[in-house]
Design an enzyme around this catalytic site. Structure first.
Site, PDB file in Angstrom:
ATOM      1  N   GLY A 108      11.334  -2.639   5.503  1.00 18.35           N
ATOM      2  CA  GLY A 108      10.642  -3.924   5.518  1.00 18.35           C
ATOM      3  C   GLY A 108      10.129  -4.267   4.121  1.00 18.35           C
ATOM      4  O   GLY A 108      10.351  -5.375   3.618  1.00 18.35           O
ATOM      5  N   HIS A 109       9.474  -3.299   3.475  1.00 19.74           N
ATOM      6  CA  HIS A 109       8.998  -3.547   2.105  1.00 19.74           C
ATOM      7  C   HIS A 109      10.178  -3.829   1.166  1.00 19.74           C
ATOM      8  O   HIS A 109      10.106  -4.704   0.299  1.00 19.74           O
ATOM      9  CB  HIS A 109       8.271  -2.317   1.549  1.00 19.74           C
ATOM     10  CG  HIS A 109       7.003  -1.972   2.259  1.00 19.74           C
ATOM     11  ND1 HIS A 109       6.875  -0.851   3.050  1.00 19.74           N
ATOM     12  CD2 HIS A 109       5.800  -2.586   2.290  1.00 19.74           C
ATOM     13  CE1 HIS A 109       5.651  -0.789   3.521  1.00 19.74           C
ATOM     14  NE2 HIS A 109       4.970  -1.828   3.092  1.00 19.74           N
ATOM     15  N   VAL A 143      11.257  -7.385   9.278  1.00 20.02           N
ATOM     16  CA  VAL A 143      12.441  -6.520   9.435  1.00 20.02           C
ATOM     17  C   VAL A 143      12.174  -5.589  10.615  1.00 20.02           C
ATOM     18  O   VAL A 143      11.077  -5.046  10.754  1.00 20.02           O
ATOM     19  CB  VAL A 143      12.703  -5.715   8.143  1.00 20.02           C
ATOM     20  CG1 VAL A 143      13.886  -4.785   8.318  1.00 20.02           C
ATOM     21  CG2 VAL A 143      12.951  -6.668   6.986  1.00 20.02           C
ATOM     22  N   MET A 153       0.852  -1.194   0.000  1.00 23.51           N
ATOM     23  CA  MET A 153       0.000   0.000   0.000  1.00 23.51           C
ATOM     24  C   MET A 153       0.893   1.252   0.000  1.00 23.51           C
ATOM     25  O   MET A 153       0.466   2.332   0.419  1.00 23.51           O
ATOM     26  CB  MET A 153      -0.922  -0.004   1.219  1.00 23.51           C
ATOM     27  CG  MET A 153      -1.898  -1.185   1.188  1.00 23.51           C
ATOM     28  SD  MET A 153      -3.409  -0.936   2.119  1.00 23.51           S
ATOM     29  CE  MET A 153      -2.790  -0.660   3.755  1.00 23.51           C
TER      30      MET A 153
HETATM   31  O1  PAF Z   1      -0.086  -5.620   3.767  1.00 24.65           O
HETATM   32  C1  PAF Z   1      -0.519  -4.753   2.978  1.00 24.65           C
HETATM   33  O2  PAF Z   1       0.161  -3.753   2.671  1.00 24.65           O
HETATM   34  C2  PAF Z   1      -1.906  -4.905   2.382  1.00 24.65           C
HETATM   35  O3  PAF Z   1      -2.777  -5.509   3.282  1.00 24.65           O
HETATM   36  C3  PAF Z   1      -1.908  -5.630   1.028  1.00 24.65           C
HETATM   37  C4  PAF Z   1      -1.429  -7.067   1.159  1.00 24.65           C
HETATM   38  C5  PAF Z   1      -1.020  -4.889   0.031  1.00 24.65           C
HETATM   39  C6  PAF Z   1      -3.337  -5.672   0.468  1.00 24.65           C
HETATM   40  O4  PAF Z   1      -3.846  -4.392   0.282  1.00 24.65           O
END
Ligand code: PAF
Length: 282
Positions: free
Chosen positions: A40-41, A180, A34
């Site tokens: 972490g991402h 992370v 999102m």
């Molecule tokens: O973890 C997230 O950022 C959200 O729940 C996801 C998996 C992108 C779904 O909108």
């Protein structure tokens, strides 16, 4: 060297790009997000790179997983910075649809789930996993990746998505990547930016409490006793606890004893107006 990713805003343009990679026999990984990307991402993206030649990152703040009382409007939106970070990692494509692309007029479908979607997060957020399962299912069908990477930080979400993909025969492997943490142990989350300085200083107690609880259980304390201690420690430290539980790590079914199966400790607790979640294996 940084390479700006292609930006696809429509399903059509995403599919056209993916089709070319497929025709060249290339393996594709997807990282649904999102936005408001943190380390972490980025670790999920690095994991995706290790698993496939091509990486697609989706950035979409999904309205259907927020209740009207939740933070959809104030959820951090940092698209330009996010794309810069993804360029540093040589992501091939950012899929950034708008709400009308994902939920056009007349949209009428919602995935409802039992099993791992029950209890825990669903008690405070009954709308949440229906929204997550629906949007992730759409993203996977739109992109058609071989593998999709999700963080273990949202452990219940990981199991919900894995179960949804299995049950609906979505031909994609759902891969979990480790949480992370900041240097003091706080799990990285886009919502950490909401914490006041005082609450930020207290927040690592959540992880330390999970560690202590896992040690108590491994050393032979009863699960019920260890969880009572944990709850009390968190309350004394200023948290309002939604839940702290020991569950079967693969199904999230309740567990009473060490030896009944692999255990995952999961917690959700409030510091002021910020809700934090975390989990660890025992
Ligand atoms: O973890 C997230 O950022 C959200 O729940 C996801 C998996 C992108 C779904 O909108």
């Amino acid at each position: 060297m940084a390479r700006k990713p292609a930006i696809a805003q429509t399903v059509k343009s995403l599919r056209a790009r993916v089709a070319k990679w497929r025709a060249a026999g290339e393996r594709i990984a997807m990282v649904p997000t999102m936005g408001a990307l943190h380390s972490g991402h980025l670790s999920l993206v690095e994991e995706a790179h290790r698993k496939a030649k091509r990486t697609v990152v989706s950035i979409f703040v999904n309205p259907t997983q927020f209740a009207p009382s939740e933070d959809f409007a104030r959820y951090p939106r940092t698209f330009r910075e996010d794309v810069k970070k993804l360029a540093e990692l040589n992501v091939d494509c950012v899929f950034a649809p708008d709400v009308s692309e994902m939920y056009p007029a007349g949209f009428s479908t919602r995935i409802e789930m039992n099993g791992p979607a029950e209890e825990l997060e669903s008690v405070a957020r009954p709308h949440f996993f229906g929204g997550v399962a629906t949007i992730v299912c759409k993203l996977l069908l739109q992109c058609g990746p071989d593998i999709a990477v999700f963080g273990e930080k949202d452990y219940q979400q990981l199991l919900v998505v894995r179960t949804m993909a299995r049950d609906l025969d979505v031909p994609c492997t759902i891969h979990g990547a480790p949480t992370v943490r900041e240097a003091d142990g706080l799990a990285m989350s886009s919502r950490n930016t909401y914490l006041s300085a005082e609450h930020r200083a207290t927040a690592p107690v959540l992880y330390r409490t999970l560690i202590d609880t896992a040690i108590h259980i491994r050393e032979g304390s009863s699960i019920a006793w260890a969880l009572r201690e944990a709850r009390s420690n968190l309350s004394i430290s200023g948290f309002k606890v939604d839940y702290i539980e020991a569950r079967h790590a693969e199904t999230l079914a309740p567990l009473n004893r060490l030896g009944d199966g692999p255990i995952r400790l999961l917690v959700a607790a409030w510091l002021g107006r910020t809700r934090l979640i975390d989990n660890i294996p025992v």
